[in-house]
Design a protein around this motif. Structure first.
Motif, PDB file in Angstrom:
ATOM      1  N   ILE A  89     -22.083  24.174  27.264  1.00  0.00           N
ATOM      2  CA  ILE A  89     -20.653  24.215  27.557  1.00  0.00           C
ATOM      3  C   ILE A  89     -19.824  24.742  26.394  1.00  0.00           C
ATOM      4  O   ILE A  89     -18.801  25.414  26.587  1.00  0.00           O
ATOM      5  CB  ILE A  89     -20.152  22.817  27.980  1.00  0.00           C
ATOM      6  N   ARG A  92     -19.560  28.566  26.230  1.00  0.00           N
ATOM      7  CA  ARG A  92     -18.767  29.082  27.343  1.00  0.00           C
ATOM      8  C   ARG A  92     -17.282  28.832  27.114  1.00  0.00           C
ATOM      9  O   ARG A  92     -16.448  29.688  27.391  1.00  0.00           O
ATOM     10  CB  ARG A  92     -19.181  28.395  28.636  1.00  0.00           C
ATOM     11  N   SER A  93     -16.986  27.658  26.659  1.00  0.00           N
ATOM     12  CA  SER A  93     -15.585  27.324  26.483  1.00  0.00           C
ATOM     13  C   SER A  93     -14.947  28.175  25.385  1.00  0.00           C
ATOM     14  O   SER A  93     -13.798  28.604  25.505  1.00  0.00           O
ATOM     15  CB  SER A  93     -15.453  25.842  26.152  1.00  0.00           C
ATOM     16  N   LYS A  96     -14.384  31.617  26.742  1.00  0.00           N
ATOM     17  CA  LYS A  96     -13.196  31.575  27.603  1.00  0.00           C
ATOM     18  C   LYS A  96     -11.921  31.584  26.752  1.00  0.00           C
ATOM     19  O   LYS A  96     -10.941  32.258  27.087  1.00  0.00           O
ATOM     20  CB  LYS A  96     -13.246  30.309  28.458  1.00  0.00           C
ATOM     21  N   LEU A 163     -16.666  18.114  32.126  1.00  0.00           N
ATOM     22  CA  LEU A 163     -15.866  19.286  32.480  1.00  0.00           C
ATOM     23  C   LEU A 163     -14.366  19.020  32.305  1.00  0.00           C
ATOM     24  O   LEU A 163     -13.616  19.886  31.850  1.00  0.00           O
ATOM     25  CB  LEU A 163     -16.163  19.737  33.910  1.00  0.00           C
ATOM     26  N   ILE A 166     -13.635  19.313  28.623  1.00  0.00           N
ATOM     27  CA  ILE A 166     -13.717  20.676  28.097  1.00  0.00           C
ATOM     28  C   ILE A 166     -12.503  21.489  28.566  1.00  0.00           C
ATOM     29  O   ILE A 166     -11.960  22.317  27.829  1.00  0.00           O
ATOM     30  CB  ILE A 166     -15.043  21.347  28.512  1.00  0.00           C
ATOM     31  N   GLU A 167     -12.091  21.211  29.790  1.00  0.00           N
ATOM     32  CA  GLU A 167     -10.911  21.909  30.309  1.00  0.00           C
ATOM     33  C   GLU A 167      -9.680  21.496  29.486  1.00  0.00           C
ATOM     34  O   GLU A 167      -8.861  22.321  29.092  1.00  0.00           O
ATOM     35  CB  GLU A 167     -10.688  21.538  31.776  1.00  0.00           C
ATOM     36  N   GLY A 170      -9.858  23.181  26.186  1.00  0.00           N
ATOM     37  CA  GLY A 170      -9.516  24.601  26.338  1.00  0.00           C
ATOM     38  C   GLY A 170      -8.011  24.789  26.370  1.00  0.00           C
ATOM     39  O   GLY A 170      -7.436  25.577  25.600  1.00  0.00           O
ATOM     40  N   TYR A 196     -14.536  21.263  18.350  1.00  0.00           N
ATOM     41  CA  TYR A 196     -15.124  21.053  19.673  1.00  0.00           C
ATOM     42  C   TYR A 196     -16.299  20.094  19.576  1.00  0.00           C
ATOM     43  O   TYR A 196     -16.444  19.159  20.356  1.00  0.00           O
ATOM     44  CB  TYR A 196     -15.626  22.391  20.242  1.00  0.00           C
TER      45      TYR A 196
END
Lengths: 213, 213, 213, 213
Positions: A89, A92-93, A96, A163, A166-167, A170, A196
DNA sequence: TATGAATGAGTTTTCATTCAT
DNA sequence: TATGAATGAAAACTCATTCAT
């Protein structure tokens, strides 16, 4: 679809796309003016409608253009497929985050559309969005090892909550770097990664059993 | 500010407020029609502008009215002030869930404004929102016992991540009960509390040391 | 309906009505431009729509205005109610001829609407027209003596054919005096009446028995 | 005129004509779209204007085409030339009725044009129409025996009034069978002829002397 | 205090016709 | 001969705001 427009020479095509992106970015779908778009693109009113028939079609052409532009930049191959959810994750984060900064104008259009109440585009946009979201989620979950979670934990709930975090993270960093330069973000990337990891460390403790932490 | 309006007799004031709330709820700031508002309130156009000078002022008057209405319902005294963050957060989140349902019309106005692209209201609204958020955060943090977190964990980061999760959960359940009756939510409250606890259990493991879990 | 407009001072009202009549007369419903109407009336675009909401409403307001203007000129009391169909019809037809000339601009609007294919106004106009036609026909037939027709003749068919003739005659003379002055028609009225009688004499022979002719 | 178009191979010519007829029939002159015509004909916009220069020319080409098509179907030779006006007129009117049904698409174009307010085509169309009407009238009057009318009757007036009636009757029956099938009309033809005769019987009494009736 | 008529720049969209290729 | 991209004036209609009364 839009063959006529696609057949245009690149320079003119780009002029129109840029004018449309600029206007939709600044004003959102409803308040964007086709007049302004044609003026800034240096074409006649009629021509825009010759290509796209109506404002809505133009908008979704731009939405797709913007999405594809971002996607083209993401090498699927390069995406982290580590079986561990945390390993997977974090990369990916961060990707993004970089994309959101690099394509901030594009992201704004998408986010505005996502949040829009405008009945005219709501449904169609949600379908586009849901498809992408579903695809990405499936891709994210694919091959994920959920056997290592400690006993008594629902794997689904664990993934959900990870999730959500992480959102949240972000969004936090996007906001943080909103007014700064793209380069600053890149320069700070290592530090952000560390932060993170600090945050996620807490969750790791929450989901993994004693001995594996 | 708005002395003239405040001096009005309550019945007329309420008629105007209700008409404005109804219109802003249904259409959002931009598409709301001052015409419709005056018609439904049974007053003349001129009068509305006499009181509020322009649509924007009226809107922010309503925004503040709506926020105060919700806040008045929350007895600060009654709010859970348990020193443990999990004890404290779960009640607050469930109260928020109930309020979001009870005042769904008011919430919609706020959420729409929060998401709006409209340059005219963006900045001012964000200031209002930030102030409230800050106040609530301070109130939430006040008297919180952060000494129990396990070693090596930053208390600030732990709180942050817990808040991110709880926010994510809140949104999830608001969406879930969006189209259902208020009573259903109340009926399911115990079950929802249990689910919240399941999710938060994971975080508890993450932030507390072995023996206290 | 249209209270706001009716409340206007006569001069302004008339300016708007005249501008609308002029434009509908010249171009017909579809090609009439609301822009032109407002320009000629010396009012703003918004105002016209403030009064009438849309072009169609304005048109039917004008249609009714025009019909009422003509009707007001016809003294029902004065209308020939002789029991004999020929005595009765000739006066009516000549009055209609005079009106068609005097109100030729008004008639044109009505006739154009009657013939229009425009889906937008077809149905509503036909209802208005049918109502008037029915009323006039009933009024015409009321108290008519149909017992004097010669044997073997259906009274209904006789009346029908007489009406067809009279309509044909009417159109003939309207066309004949189309480009001439109203006064000319009035001057020639006696001669036209004689011609009408010559034509109708033929029909009289057709419908009445030998001895009554 | 239109040499270039006439030189085209029949298949293509017909495709263009059919597309134009279809569009003018459905929408009338003004609302017909040259765009739709070229699309349905499978040719480019430029080509249509290359052949006809403008929409108006195309329209009158179609008007003439349609008129000629109908006329070609009427064998002049076969037309009733009986010296008696009633014998002659009834057949012609019934033939016209049949043609109006058989060529209803073509008739609609002509009738719409006849009724149109559009300044652009009015004058020119009326000239075409008048010419045809005059020709037909002359043909109708040719060889007609007007000596049998009873004394004191103007032959011209008698003919005129008979024509008015027949026109009225024609319109009545066209309207009556407007929405029904062509076959129904043909099936009912004998009955219609009888009704025509009933109506005309009245006129016969009007124009002929006692002993010949 | 209260009215509501009046404004006019603004919106999206259409379509016959032209012209470079 | 054939194409179809390009034009731009025109259409109906909206709406926050003003101002004379």
């Amino acid at each position: 679809m839009y063959k006529k427009f696609e057949a245009l020479d690149d320079e003119k095509k780009q002029r129109i796309i840029n004018a449309a992106i600029g206007e939709f970015h600044d004003k959102g779908y409803e308040n964007a003016s086709t007049n302004t778009i044609t003026r800034n693109a240096g074409i006649s009113k009629g021509l825009l409608f010759h290509y796209f028939k109506n404002k809505k079609n133009l908008f979704f052409y731009i939405v797709n253009y913007v999405i594809n532009s971002i996607m083209d930049d993401v090498e699927d191959a390069g995406i982290n497929k580590a079986p561990d959810i945390f390993d997977r994750i974090i990369d990916r984060s961060l990707v993004k985050l970089e994309l959101a900064k690099k394509y901030s104008r594009f992201y704004k259009i998408i986010i505005d559309a996502y949040r829009s109440n405008c009945e005219e585009i709501k449904k169609e946009f949600n379908e586009i969005y849901a498809k992408i979201y579903k695809h990405h989620l499936a891709n994210f979950l694919d091959g994920l090892d959920t056997t290592k979670f400690r006993k008594g934990i629902s794997a689904g709930k664990a993934i959900e909550i990870i999730l959500m975090c992480i959102e949240g993270l972000g969004e936090k960093y996007i906001k943080l770097y909103d007014s700064r330069d793209s380069e600053e973000l890149i320069k700070d990337m290592a530090a952000i990664r560390q932060e993170y990891m600090d945050y996620l460390e807490i969750l790791k403790y929450g989901v993994y059993p004693e001995n594996t932490k």
